[in-house]
Design an enzyme around this catalytic site. Structure first.
Site, PDB file in Angstrom:
ATOM      1  CD  GLU A   1      -1.719  -2.366   1.631  1.00  0.00           C
ATOM      2  OE1 GLU A   1      -0.520  -2.596   1.884  1.00  0.00           O
ATOM      3  OE2 GLU A   1      -2.614  -3.210   1.789  1.00  0.00           O
TER       4      GLU A   1
ATOM      5  CD  GLN B   1      -6.824  -7.576   7.777  1.00  0.00           C
ATOM      6  OE1 GLN B   1      -7.743  -7.302   7.023  1.00  0.00           O
ATOM      7  NE2 GLN B   1      -5.667  -8.069   7.350  1.00  0.00           N
TER       8      GLN B   1
ATOM      9  CG  MET C   1      22.415  12.765   3.044  1.00  0.00           C
ATOM     10  SD  MET C   1      23.474  13.937   2.164  1.00  0.00           S
ATOM     11  CE  MET C   1      22.358  14.585   0.925  1.00  0.00           C
TER      12      MET C   1
END
Lengths: 636, 204
Positions: free
Chosen positions: A113, A176, A545
């Site tokens: 998702e 859920q 970085m």
């Protein structure tokens, strides 16, 4: 037959049970059995387990009634949605049950998702339209959260839709179930929980309206499973009805006349002005207005990370990218300016550094559509609340036309600084001298060979800064980058959405090996949906970085900076994606052209120098005048 | 909310700011805020929808504003609630809080009434330990503070006092020596004096 102790919360009414247990009526385990509430909960439980009669099961598609899930699809179509990114799950299945009846809606089945949310984000950034993603309750919804947060910090119009457990089960820790409404509340522009199908047309219309109006942002709509299944005749509201239903949402679009006059005065007085263009210019589609304004007033334009593309970088007044890893000449211009004309930007800490030493000689005119941005980080002289385009158009006739000759000295100085800064920053690490592949070289070649007109989607970290500095952007909405939240793993999924939003352009995902390993599951989505994203993977076998900060700020304590990666050619091969490799400068053009020739997704594994830094760099807490331009081995 | 965010910032005049030589340290730029912290009263009218209190509270927490008290009630209009928020901060910080509140879709109007003439009231119930020897004394103090004894029992008195926050503070301090068994305060509610009306201002 039960032998356990009675629930203390529901003591039996008779104190003394009959001695023969068989003769005793069975005690119900349903809390509050017999009440309406208990019946609703029971029905909801059955629905969750798909025991109840489905609202759509077993009926011919054309004869079925209109249910909440239909309303969702209708609303998407009414809003002009062509594509959305989603992943199914238990409670959002009623929607998947009707999706087949709406072939105009393209559904992209993502692999996670988060990828769906970033894809919706990428789609929104290149099109200026509202991006849509969906997921189921619980983990599906929490997986969307990073993508929603990314959209919030960068003001991206997005509508995220999730299913939730049936209304009667909310608060019972059902399977859920998570309080996703509570989770997204502080990280959306607005959010909704819909328990009734009759509310869906209004809520969805409001959601899209809020997402794209004023300062854009993500809106989350959580819909209970029963609301998706209920039959409804509720009609979609008109735009006027939507407005009337939102009395507290009236963004101010036009700048206040008195403030505009003050701004014009400041502009007329300024000798060393700089325009700071931000994302707001792109949101307002005001790039032409910005150019006209800069040309009339003869003011050089600097841009923020998300303001890239607000002006063509080859324009004579386009000066450069500002901030922590911005060009030194741009930061110098800001530090010596007597007026900053900031449009649609928010003086983020990556732009200002230490505010105390920021632009010490400058008075500031700040144009932003969100009043809360004005005076938040930096005190300003002239605040103007309004849409960037409208304000620039209103201001244009109020400012005197400036003869470029009048600024000749200023421009000459700026040109000197620019020549100096570009010369010293190019290949700042010196990696190219040893024959290593230098990331800035690769980025500039990608820009050149794609005609500076592609969708360029950055990940986060060094690759993001190299792209921002060296690709050379010529058109608006061609640069996509997670600026505010700095979400690693953004690039590949966002590029997926960008490629679908602007199929007329090539799409390049510029990513490091760190970010790529966060979300490369979406490679399979690229293959399945034949989405032509070209992935430029900058592999320095490091979290670049992080390594750079550890080198410069943490005295070379490289904990966790080294990153093991797979053989990316084999990896791409396993997904069925053509892949190419380049480890020296002379292999770069060939690899780029080969990837461009692929019909569909392709990957290039750029094995770049392992210890290349992005310079200049403003260390956190320092000011724009304290840029580090080289370090340690760089110049040795 | 009609203020100029620049008023806290002391800025160099443009005439006094040519590009100075690099070796002269320029004056530090003023930060927004940094002024004197004082108590502020914000009045917010919000659409009466589920979760609106949560939105306001969540925003104040997320934006690092500390609420001293928050009182919520209905208004004469069925769909609108009124919140009175008291918080500490300098003028710019509180203005920022008000602007952030405005960003909430359900917030209709926010007004900082701190510097306006207002009527401010808070109600407190104080359960005070009382014995035969102190009861009369306490009742006298309650009466003197324009309070009311609303419950008298063998060992305690519940006193109701109302008024501006400072009056309530004073009363609580006064009876503390007798022993406070329980204390509840509603938080301040305020209303601007005169004919002006924040509710009517909505009907533009």
């Amino acid at each position: 037959m039960t032998t356990r102790q009675s629930d203390p919360a529901h003591p039996p009414s008779q104190a003394a049970p009959p001695s023969d247990p068989a003769a005793r009526p069975r005690r119900s385990h349903v809390p509050g059995d017999g009440t309406d509430h208990a019946r609703r909960v029971e029905k909801a439980r059955k629905d969750m387990l798909h025991e109840g009669a489905s609202a759509t099961a077993g009926r011919p598609a054309l004869k079925r009634t209109r249910i909440g899930a239909d309303v969702v699809c209708e609303a998407l179509l009414r809003q002009g949605v062509e594509v959305f990114f989603s992943y199914p799950g238990g409670v959002i299945l009623p929607l998947y049950d009707v999706l087949g009846d709406y072939p105009q809606l393209r559904h992209v089945l993502v692999r996670h998702e988060q990828g769906g949310a970033h894809a919706a984000d990428g789609y929104a950034r290149v099109t200026g339209k509202v991006g849509v993603c969906m997921g189921t309750s619980g983990p599906g919804a929490t997986n969307l959260v990073t993508g929603i947060g990314t959209a919030l910090l960068d003001s991206i119009p997005m509508v995220a839709i999730t299913g939730n457990v049936p209304a009667a089960l909310i608060g019972k820790d059902a399977f859920q179930e998570i309080d996703i409404n509570g989770i997204t509340l502080p990280m959306t522009k607005h959010n909704y929980l819909v328990r009734n199908a009759d509310d869906l047309p209004r809520v969805l219309a409001e959601a899209f309206h809020i997402a794209r109006t004023g300062r854009p942002g993500p809106v989350h709509v959580d819909i209970t499973k029963d609301a998706l299944q209920q039959e409804t005749r509720a009609e979609h509201p008109t735009d006027d009805q939507v407005m009337a239903g939102l009395p507290g949402f009236r963004p101010n679009l036009d700048g206040h006349g008195r403030q505009l006059k003050l701004a014009a005065l400041e502009l007329a007085r300024a000798k060393r002005p700089v325009i700071l263009a931000g994302h707001g210019v792109l949101h307002a589609e005001a790039w032409d207005d910005l150019r006209a304004f800069a040309e009339k007033t003869q003011i050089p334009v600097a841009w923020t990370l998300l303001g890239i593309g607000a002006i063509d970088e080859t324009h004579p007044l386009a000066y450069g990218f500002m901030g922590m890893h911005g060009w030194k000449h741009v930061n110098r211009a800001i530090q010596s300016a007597d007026l900053l004309f900031a449009v649609g930007m928010r003086f983020d800490d990556r732009v200002t550094g230490n505010v105390r030493t920021y632009a010490p000689y400058a008075r500031i005119v700040h144009v932003d559509i969100d009043p809360a941005e004005i005076g938040k980080n930096v005190a300003v002289e002239v605040p103007i609340v309004g849409d960037a385009g409208r304000v620039l158009r209103a201001l244009l006739p109020m400012v005197p036309e400036v003869d470029p000759l009048a600024r000749a000295d200023y421009f000459a100085e700026l040109a000197d600084w620019k020549a100096d800064s570009e010369g010293s920053s190019w290949h700042g690490s010196g990696a190219w001298r040893d024959g290593h592949l230098s990331a800035d070289y690769v980025v500039s070649r990608i820009g050149e060979l794609s005609g500076h007109e592609a969708n360029y989607v950055a990940d986060v970290g060094q690759n993001q800064m190299w792209l921002a500095r060296y690709a050379g952007f010529r058109s608006p909405n061609s640069h996509v980058s997670s600026g505010g939240l700095g979400t690693m793993g953004f690039s590949v999924p966002a590029a997926m959405g960008a490629a679908l939003g602007r199929p007329d352009r090539e799409t390049w995902a510029i990513t490091g090996d760190g970010g790529f390993q966060m979300t490369f599951q979406e490679l399979m989505t690229l293959v399945q949906d034949h989405i032509p994203v070209k992935i430029a993977l900058f592999d320095n076998k490091k979290l670049g970085m992080i390594r750079q900060w550890q080198e410069i700020i943490y005295a070379g304590n490289y904990h966790s900076a080294h990153l093991l990666g797979p053989d990316y050619l084999k990896l791409a091969d396993a997904f069925g994606i053509p892949a190419f490799s380049a480890a020296t400068p002379d292999e770069v053009d060939g690899a780029i052209r080969a990837a461009q020739a692929v019909d569909g997704p392709a990957l290039i594994w750029f094995q770049i120098a392992e210890e290349q830094n992005v310079f200049p760099m403003m260390p956190a807490g320092k000011g724009l005048s304290d840029l580090i331009e080289n370090w340690g081995g760089a110049d040795e | 909310m009609s203020s100029d965010p620049s008023r806290n910032g002391v800025q160099p005049e443009p005439s006094a700011a040519p590009a100075a030589p690099a070796h002269t340290a320029p004056p530090p730029r003023a930060l927004p805020g940094g002024g004197v912290s004082r108590a502020h009263r914000l009045v917010a009218l919000v659409v009466d929808r589920p979760g609106v209190l949560n939105r306001v509270a969540s925003l104040m927490r997320a934006r690092n504003f500390n609420i001293d008290s928050l009182a919520v009630s209905r208004t004469d209009r069925a769909d609108i609630s009124r919140m009175t928020i008291t918080l500490h901060g300098d003028d710019v910080a509180v203005e920022q809080a008000a602007k952030q509140l405005y960003r909430l879709i359900d917030v209709l109007k926010v007004q900082d009434v701190t510097s306006e003439p207002t009527v401010e009231h808070e109600l407190a119930l104080v359960k005070i330990r009382a014995t035969d020897s102190t009861r009369a004394e306490i009742l006298k103090l309650v009466e003197m503070s324009r309070g009311r004894a609303v419950d008298v029992s063998a060992e305690a008195i519940i006193a109701e006092v109302s008024g501006p926050e400072t009056d309530v503070d004073a009363f609580v301090a006064l009876v503390r020596t007798y022993g406070i068994k329980e204390l509840v305060r509603t938080g301040a509610v305020v209303m601007a004096r005169g004919a002006q009306s924040i509710e009517e201002a909505l009907k533009r």
